[in-house]
Each structure stands twice: as C-alpha cells, then as structure tokens.
Design a protein around this motif. Structure first.
Motif, short mmCIF file in Angstrom:
data_model
loop_
_atom_site.label_atom_id
_atom_site.label_comp_id
_atom_site.label_asym_id
_atom_site.label_seq_id
_atom_site.Cartn_x
_atom_site.Cartn_y
_atom_site.Cartn_z
N LEU A 55 43.37 54.19 40.44
CA LEU A 55 42.49 53.69 39.38
C LEU A 55 43.28 52.79 38.42
CD1 LEU A 55 40.49 56.95 38.51
CD2 LEU A 55 39.58 54.93 39.63
N ARG A 56 44.44 53.24 38.00
CA ARG A 56 45.24 52.46 37.06
C ARG A 56 45.73 51.16 37.68
NH1 ARG A 56 48.74 57.60 34.66
NH2 ARG A 56 47.15 58.32 33.18
N ALA A 57 46.09 51.20 38.97
CA ALA A 57 46.53 49.97 39.65
C ALA A 57 45.38 48.97 39.72
CB ALA A 57 47.04 50.30 41.04
N GLY A 58 44.18 49.46 39.99
CA GLY A 58 43.02 48.58 40.05
C GLY A 58 42.66 47.98 38.71
N LEU A 59 42.94 48.71 37.63
CA LEU A 59 42.69 48.20 36.29
C LEU A 59 43.75 47.19 35.85
CD1 LEU A 59 41.74 51.50 34.41
CD2 LEU A 59 40.19 49.68 35.10
N ALA A 60 44.93 47.29 36.44
CA ALA A 60 46.05 46.45 36.01
C ALA A 60 45.97 45.05 36.59
CB ALA A 60 47.38 47.11 36.39
N GLN A 61 45.61 44.94 37.89
CA GLN A 61 45.69 43.63 38.54
C GLN A 61 44.75 43.59 39.74
OE1 GLN A 61 49.67 42.63 39.67
NE2 GLN A 61 49.14 40.61 40.48
N GLU A 62 44.11 42.44 39.95
CA GLU A 62 43.23 42.27 41.09
C GLU A 62 44.03 42.37 42.39
OE1 GLU A 62 40.12 42.18 41.10
OE2 GLU A 62 39.56 41.68 39.03
N GLY A 63 43.48 43.11 43.36
CA GLY A 63 44.08 43.21 44.67
C GLY A 63 45.23 44.18 44.78
N SER A 64 45.52 44.92 43.70
CA SER A 64 46.66 45.83 43.73
C SER A 64 46.27 47.25 44.11
CB SER A 64 47.36 45.85 42.37
OG SER A 64 46.46 46.27 41.36
N SER A 65 44.99 47.47 44.42
CA SER A 65 44.53 48.81 44.75
C SER A 65 43.37 48.72 45.72
CB SER A 65 44.10 49.57 43.49
OG SER A 65 43.47 50.79 43.82
N ASP A 66 43.19 49.76 46.53
CA ASP A 66 42.02 49.83 47.40
C ASP A 66 40.74 50.00 46.58
OD1 ASP A 66 43.52 49.55 49.69
OD2 ASP A 66 43.75 51.70 50.00
N LEU A 67 40.86 50.51 45.36
CA LEU A 67 39.72 50.64 44.46
C LEU A 67 39.59 49.33 43.68
CD1 LEU A 67 40.18 54.29 43.13
CD2 LEU A 67 38.78 53.48 45.03
N LYS A 68 38.48 48.63 43.83
CA LYS A 68 38.33 47.30 43.25
C LYS A 68 38.28 47.32 41.73
CE LYS A 68 38.12 45.63 47.36
NZ LYS A 68 39.30 44.96 47.93
N MET A 69 37.77 48.38 41.14
CA MET A 69 37.67 48.51 39.69
C MET A 69 37.02 47.26 39.08
SD MET A 69 38.80 51.48 39.64
CE MET A 69 38.82 51.85 37.90
N ILE A 70 35.81 46.97 39.52
CA ILE A 70 35.08 45.78 39.10
C ILE A 70 34.60 45.94 37.66
CG2 ILE A 70 33.04 44.38 39.54
CD1 ILE A 70 33.28 45.11 42.46
N LEU A 71 34.83 44.92 36.86
CA LEU A 71 34.42 44.94 35.46
C LEU A 71 32.93 44.64 35.35
CD1 LEU A 71 37.37 42.92 33.89
CD2 LEU A 71 37.20 45.37 34.27
N SER A 72 32.22 45.39 34.52
CA SER A 72 30.79 45.16 34.34
C SER A 72 30.49 44.31 33.11
CB SER A 72 30.06 46.50 34.21
OG SER A 72 30.35 47.08 32.95
N TYR A 73 31.46 44.18 32.20
CA TYR A 73 31.30 43.44 30.95
C TYR A 73 30.25 44.07 30.03
CZ TYR A 73 34.24 39.96 33.13
OH TYR A 73 35.29 39.33 33.74
N VAL A 74 29.94 45.33 30.27
CA VAL A 74 29.06 46.08 29.37
C VAL A 74 29.94 46.77 28.34
CG1 VAL A 74 27.42 47.98 29.19
CG2 VAL A 74 27.30 46.42 31.14
N ASP A 75 29.87 46.31 27.11
CA ASP A 75 30.75 46.87 26.08
C ASP A 75 30.02 47.82 25.15
OD1 ASP A 75 29.28 44.88 24.76
OD2 ASP A 75 30.81 44.75 23.20
N SER A 76 28.74 48.04 25.38
CA SER A 76 27.99 49.02 24.59
C SER A 76 26.86 49.56 25.44
CB SER A 76 27.44 48.41 23.30
OG SER A 76 26.54 47.36 23.59
#
Length: 287
Positions: free
Chosen positions: A65-86
């Motif tokens: 999870l942390r690797a996916g949050l740090a950089q694109e392509g660094s994890s099997d988990l894509k950790m896609i940003l939704s841009y929902v801030d509220s």
C-alpha cells in the motif's frame, strides 16, 4: 434449500414408524452426535491461520500500500487517486442526479436529500439495457444514447422531485471501467472491459464525452463528480454514518477504497482543493 414440511405430514410419518425403528433412529443420533465435536474441533485447529502468519500478511500488504502511494508502478496495488477530498456529512439537501455505467446495463437516479432531519425524502430510478450494437459502436453513439435516456428520465420529474427553474442539475457519474483520473470531474479512459469495444474513446475524457452528449440532447446538467463504484459506495454510506472509512465491492471485479491522509501520499503532485484533509484511494484488487 431447506423446505419446511407441514406439521400434519410430520405427525403422520412419525405415527407410521414402528416403535423399534424410532428407537434405532434415536440411538443413531445419540451415538453419532458426540463424535462430531472432536471432528469440528480438529477442523477448526487445522484451518485456523496462525497469528504470526496473519501479521506477516498484514505487514506485507501495508508495505505494498505504501509503495503504491509513493510512486506510480512501484507496487502491484495501483492505489489510484480519486481526487475526492471531502465526503458527505449528512447535512446535504436538495435534488441530485446520478448515472451509473458499470456494464451492459446503466442506471439513472434522482434523489431528494433532506439533511440529518429527513435524510432521503424521496428517490426515483430507472435501469436501461444498452443495445449490443452500441457496445461495438462509436463513442458518440454510446454517449448520445445514454444522454437521450437521461433526458427522457429527467423529463419525468413529478411534483415531488423537481429542480427550481433556472438551476442546472448536478450529476454524479459512476464509471466502472479503467480510467486515469486527473481531477474530481475528469478522467481519461484506459481501455474498455466487460465486453465493450467502443471505438474512439480510449485516451479521451469520459466526462467531456458525456457533457457533450448531454448538450446535444438538450439536458440541462453537468457532471460534478466522476467516481468509481467503490467511492460511490463510501460516499453513500458516509451520508448515513460519518464513522465509515472503507468500502468494498464484490462483483465481476473486486475492489476497495478507503480514506487516507494527504501527507501519506507522496505521489500526489497537485494541490487538492477545499479542506485537503482526506482522499479516497482505490487499491484495485482483482480476482
């Protein structure tokens, strides 16, 4: 499937059994009953995952999870940003529309929210099957069909649910196909899945495609949010309970989203609007 037999049938069957047979049945039950307990106990002990193994699995998942949050392509988990801030607070009031395009069927919804006192005052929805030829047609044909059915649905506004004159409707767009989202109300299609092969859409902003079709069909609406089905599920749950932090979809694809701190997302390069305190992340688990 368990079917309950009428009591009269049970009594007749019991009366027809000889006393010796009923005694044998009771003896079998009594003799086999206690032996089940050690079998179940052994099964439980055999299948239980040891706590150290569970902790290693959790630690490994956290690292991904942390690797996916740090950089694109660094994890099997894509950790896609939704841009929902509220997320909803439960205080929201008014008339809102939603469009859910998730496969061969799409749904349109109109709902009147009354805040914490009244919650959902009323709602109406319609499900539409997409003609198969449109699944292999052009982008303009598909989105024009969706906008046309949305226009028909909007024209059915009754006295219970209607927008004030001059107000443009806000619509949330749930789009359950792979996209690269660039803001709360824009995202480019990566590829079609689920049997779709629509031409001329890959690499295009699906929100722009829908907005253009709504304009051509004379629909007085605009997309205010583009979300995945998991984010939509989380938002809907938060309207009722502000303690909800995770949503999961179990379907053709299995996915989840949760609320993360902005300072835990190094790969987020844009300035988030509004409070900037929360954002929904989609790990994109696939079965």
């Amino acid at each position: 499937m368990a079917v309950a037999a009428p009591s009269a049938t049970i009594r007749s069957f019991s009366a027809a059994m000889s006393p010796s047979r009923r005694l044998r049945e009771r003896m079998i039950v009594r003799s086999t009953g206690p032996s089940v307990v050690p079998i179940l106990t052994n099964l439980q002990n055999t299948c239980t995952t040891p706590l150290p193994v569970l902790r290693r699995v959790a630690d490994s998942m956290t690292a991904d999870l942390r690797a996916g949050l740090a950089q694109e392509g660094s994890s099997d988990l894509k950790m896609i940003l939704s841009y929902v801030d509220s997320l909803p607070t439960g205080d929201e009031k008014g008339i809102f529309y939603a469009l859910d395009l998730g496969g061969t069927n799409f749904r349109v919804l109109r709902v009147q929210l009354g805040g914490k006192d009244k919650r959902v005052i009323d709602s109406e929805f319609e499900q539409v099957t997409i003609p198969q030829e449109l699944m292999f047609g052009t982008s303009e044909e598909l989105f024009d069909f969706i906008a046309m059915r949305l226009a028909n649905f909007a024209r059915k506004e009754g006295g219970r649910l209607h927008l004030p004159n001059g107000r443009k409707g806000e619509i949330g767009f749930t789009f359950s196909f792979p996209i690269k989202q660039t803001s709360i109300d824009s995202g480019t299609l990566i590829k079609w899945t689920k049997g779709f092969a629509v031409s001329g859409t890959a690499g295009k902003d699906v929100v722009a495609c829908l907005n253009e079709s709504m304009e051509r069909q004379g629909v007085e609406m605009h997309v205010s949010a583009l979300v995945n089905d998991t984010v939509g599920t989380l938002a809907g749950a938060r309207y009722w309970d502000d303690d909800v932090m995770v949503a999961v979809i179990l379907g053709t694809g299995t996915n989840a989203c949760y609320v993360e701190r902005l300072d835990a997302i190094p790969k987020l390069q844009v300035q988030m609007p509004s409070s900037g305190r929360t954002v929904c992340i989609q790990p994109l688990f696939r079965l």
